[in-house]
Motif scaffolding. Sequence first.
Motif, PDB file in Angstrom:
ATOM      1  N   ARG A  93     -70.849 -22.818  27.276  1.00 14.16           N
ATOM      2  CA  ARG A  93     -70.263 -23.196  25.994  1.00 14.16           C
ATOM      3  C   ARG A  93     -68.829 -22.678  25.865  1.00 14.16           C
ATOM      4  O   ARG A  93     -67.938 -23.393  25.400  1.00 14.16           O
ATOM      5  N   ILE A 132     -67.855 -17.240  17.182  1.00 16.86           N
ATOM      6  CA  ILE A 132     -68.235 -17.812  15.892  1.00 16.86           C
ATOM      7  C   ILE A 132     -69.765 -17.743  15.780  1.00 16.86           C
ATOM      8  O   ILE A 132     -70.479 -17.922  16.786  1.00 16.86           O
ATOM      9  N   ASN A 177     -70.950 -18.848  31.200  1.00 12.86           N
ATOM     10  CA  ASN A 177     -70.837 -19.151  29.765  1.00 12.86           C
ATOM     11  C   ASN A 177     -70.439 -20.622  29.585  1.00 12.86           C
ATOM     12  O   ASN A 177     -69.275 -20.957  29.370  1.00 12.86           O
ATOM     13  N   MET A 227     -61.208 -16.586  26.892  1.00 13.12           N
ATOM     14  CA  MET A 227     -61.338 -15.179  26.659  1.00 13.12           C
ATOM     15  C   MET A 227     -62.698 -14.741  27.094  1.00 13.12           C
ATOM     16  O   MET A 227     -63.637 -15.491  27.033  1.00 13.12           O
ATOM     17  N   GLY A 255     -70.732 -26.283  17.256  1.00 14.74           N
ATOM     18  CA  GLY A 255     -70.800 -27.743  17.267  1.00 14.74           C
ATOM     19  C   GLY A 255     -70.386 -28.391  15.950  1.00 14.74           C
ATOM     20  O   GLY A 255     -70.544 -29.593  15.780  1.00 14.74           O
ATOM     21  N   LYS A 257     -62.195 -28.303  26.417  1.00 15.55           N
ATOM     22  CA  LYS A 257     -62.026 -29.297  25.361  1.00 15.55           C
ATOM     23  C   LYS A 257     -60.706 -29.130  24.616  1.00 15.55           C
ATOM     24  O   LYS A 257     -60.101 -30.106  24.179  1.00 15.55           O
TER      25      LYS A 257
HETATM   26  C1  COA Z   1     -67.083 -20.269  22.165  1.00  7.26           C
HETATM   27  C2  COA Z   1     -67.412 -20.788  20.764  1.00  7.26           C
HETATM   28  C3  COA Z   1     -66.481 -20.167  19.733  1.00  7.26           C
HETATM   29  C4  COA Z   1     -67.169 -22.297  20.790  1.00  7.26           C
HETATM   30  O1  COA Z   1     -67.537 -22.851  19.552  1.00  7.26           O
HETATM   31  P1  COA Z   1     -68.542 -24.109  19.531  1.00  7.26           P
HETATM   32  O2  COA Z   1     -68.622 -24.604  18.159  1.00  7.26           O
HETATM   33  O3  COA Z   1     -69.800 -23.720  20.222  1.00  7.26           O
HETATM   34  O4  COA Z   1     -67.713 -25.114  20.453  1.00  7.26           O
HETATM   35  P2  COA Z   1     -67.825 -26.675  20.503  1.00  7.26           P
HETATM   36  O5  COA Z   1     -69.241 -27.096  20.223  1.00  7.26           O
HETATM   37  O6  COA Z   1     -66.765 -27.278  19.652  1.00  7.26           O
HETATM   38  O7  COA Z   1     -67.425 -26.953  22.011  1.00  7.26           O
HETATM   39  C5  COA Z   1     -68.213 -26.492  23.070  1.00  7.26           C
HETATM   40  C6  COA Z   1     -68.250 -27.556  24.120  1.00  7.26           C
HETATM   41  O8  COA Z   1     -68.919 -27.031  25.266  1.00  7.26           O
HETATM   42  C7  COA Z   1     -69.919 -27.954  25.652  1.00  7.26           C
HETATM   43  N1  COA Z   1     -70.997 -27.231  26.290  1.00  7.26           N
HETATM   44  C8  COA Z   1     -72.040 -26.627  25.733  1.00  7.26           C
HETATM   45  N2  COA Z   1     -72.819 -26.054  26.650  1.00  7.26           N
HETATM   46  C9  COA Z   1     -72.257 -26.333  27.838  1.00  7.26           C
HETATM   47  C10 COA Z   1     -72.607 -26.034  29.178  1.00  7.26           C
HETATM   48  N3  COA Z   1     -73.695 -25.320  29.486  1.00  7.26           N
HETATM   49  N4  COA Z   1     -71.783 -26.460  30.141  1.00  7.26           N
HETATM   50  C11 COA Z   1     -70.688 -27.169  29.847  1.00  7.26           C
HETATM   51  N5  COA Z   1     -70.303 -27.489  28.591  1.00  7.26           N
HETATM   52  C12 COA Z   1     -71.081 -27.068  27.606  1.00  7.26           C
HETATM   53  C13 COA Z   1     -70.363 -28.609  24.363  1.00  7.26           C
HETATM   54  O9  COA Z   1     -71.031 -29.825  24.599  1.00  7.26           O
HETATM   55  C14 COA Z   1     -69.027 -28.790  23.654  1.00  7.26           C
HETATM   56  O10 COA Z   1     -68.309 -29.923  24.123  1.00  7.26           O
HETATM   57  P3  COA Z   1     -68.403 -31.361  23.362  1.00  7.26           P
HETATM   58  O11 COA Z   1     -68.048 -31.097  21.924  1.00  7.26           O
HETATM   59  O12 COA Z   1     -67.395 -32.188  24.077  1.00  7.26           O
HETATM   60  O13 COA Z   1     -69.792 -31.817  23.511  1.00  7.26           O
HETATM   61  C15 COA Z   1     -68.880 -20.473  20.397  1.00  7.26           C
HETATM   62  O14 COA Z   1     -69.761 -21.181  21.233  1.00  7.26           O
HETATM   63  C16 COA Z   1     -69.169 -19.001  20.482  1.00  7.26           C
HETATM   64  O15 COA Z   1     -68.867 -18.248  19.589  1.00  7.26           O
HETATM   65  N6  COA Z   1     -69.796 -18.543  21.600  1.00  7.26           N
HETATM   66  C17 COA Z   1     -70.144 -17.129  21.765  1.00  7.26           C
HETATM   67  C18 COA Z   1     -68.946 -16.270  22.047  1.00  7.26           C
HETATM   68  C19 COA Z   1     -68.215 -16.749  23.267  1.00  7.26           C
HETATM   69  O16 COA Z   1     -68.838 -17.069  24.273  1.00  7.26           O
HETATM   70  N7  COA Z   1     -66.892 -16.800  23.145  1.00  7.26           N
HETATM   71  C20 COA Z   1     -66.042 -17.384  24.144  1.00  7.26           C
HETATM   72  C21 COA Z   1     -65.883 -16.575  25.301  1.00  7.26           C
HETATM   73  S1  COA Z   1     -64.751 -17.376  26.420  1.00  7.26           S
END
Ligand code: COA
Length: 221
Positions: free
Chosen positions: A167, A127, A165, A1, A133, A174
């Motif tokens: 993350r 979130i 983005n 999204m 994480g 994932k």
């Molecule tokens: C998107 C979101 C809900 C994910 O929740 P989160 O707790 O951060 O997610 P997780 O940590 O479980 O997973 C993220 C993964 O991305 C990886 N990651 C982090 N930064 C990264 C980067 N620059 N490049 C590639 N992967 C990356 C992490 O290592 C993790 O993978 P792993 O668990 O295998 O190490 C949260 O980051 C968020 O709210 N972000 C802001 C809003 C947003 O961007 N929403 C999504 C729009 S598509």
Amino acid sequence: MEKMPYQPHLDSTPLAAAPLARSTSGGWRTGLPVLAGSLVTLRELQMDDAASLFVMLSAEEVSRFISPPPSTVGGFERFIAWTHQQREAGEYVCFAVTPRGSDVAVGLFQVRSVEPGFGTAEWGFAIGVDFWGSGMFVEGAKLVLDFSFDVVGVHRLEARAAVRNGRGNGALRKIGAVQEGVLRRSFLRKGEHLDQTLWSILDDDWRAARAGWGRGPNIIH
Ligand SMILES: CC(C)(COP(=O)(O)OP(=O)(O)OC[C@H]1O[C@@H](n2cnc3c(N)ncnc32)[C@H](O)[C@@H]1OP(=O)(O)O)[C@@H](O)C(=O)NCCC(=O)NCCS
């Protein structure tokens, strides 16, 4: 999204006296079920979630790659009322993310129909940074995917994430989403048109993956 909300004019969504639906006896259109995991509980948004969501989602780290969230607590209240209206209309659902054992909303998962009947839908999530994480995203995502495919009847679930983005894209990869391509200059953010990655999950793929984990839907009321 990409977008936190899927509607581009969140702040201007008209206020409505949408009731807080708790019952699911008439199906999800009359009220969302509570989806419970070991780390998170997902539930219908409530009007008093506005203040915590405002704090959680206004942070620069959270909002930098998503459509701007409402800029005031009142804006979040109007958004929450709008989510109830859209759910009643059968076009959209939005779950609050609460850490298990707490009732404070620290994030959102939303799913909107992009064709009549919800066959194809788009989801999005955000979130609070303190919970990144923690495993809450993955668990919440699994609950929302179960609900979307098994209860709502979604066949194809799309997501868009700004290419920058890391993350957001990492989270989608994932959870098993498949990268389909890049939507060039498709997302306007702070005056800049950003490329987005298009991701999808199909119902059959999700069920096959879930069978491998040996888990099914976990819906309590
Ligand atoms: C998107 C979101 C809900 C994910 O929740 P989160 O707790 O951060 O997610 P997780 O940590 O479980 O997973 C993220 C993964 O991305 C990886 N990651 C982090 N930064 C990264 C980067 N620059 N490049 C590639 N992967 C990356 C992490 O290592 C993790 O993978 P792993 O668990 O295998 O190490 C949260 O980051 C968020 O709210 N972000 C802001 C809003 C947003 O961007 N929403 C999504 C729009 S598509």
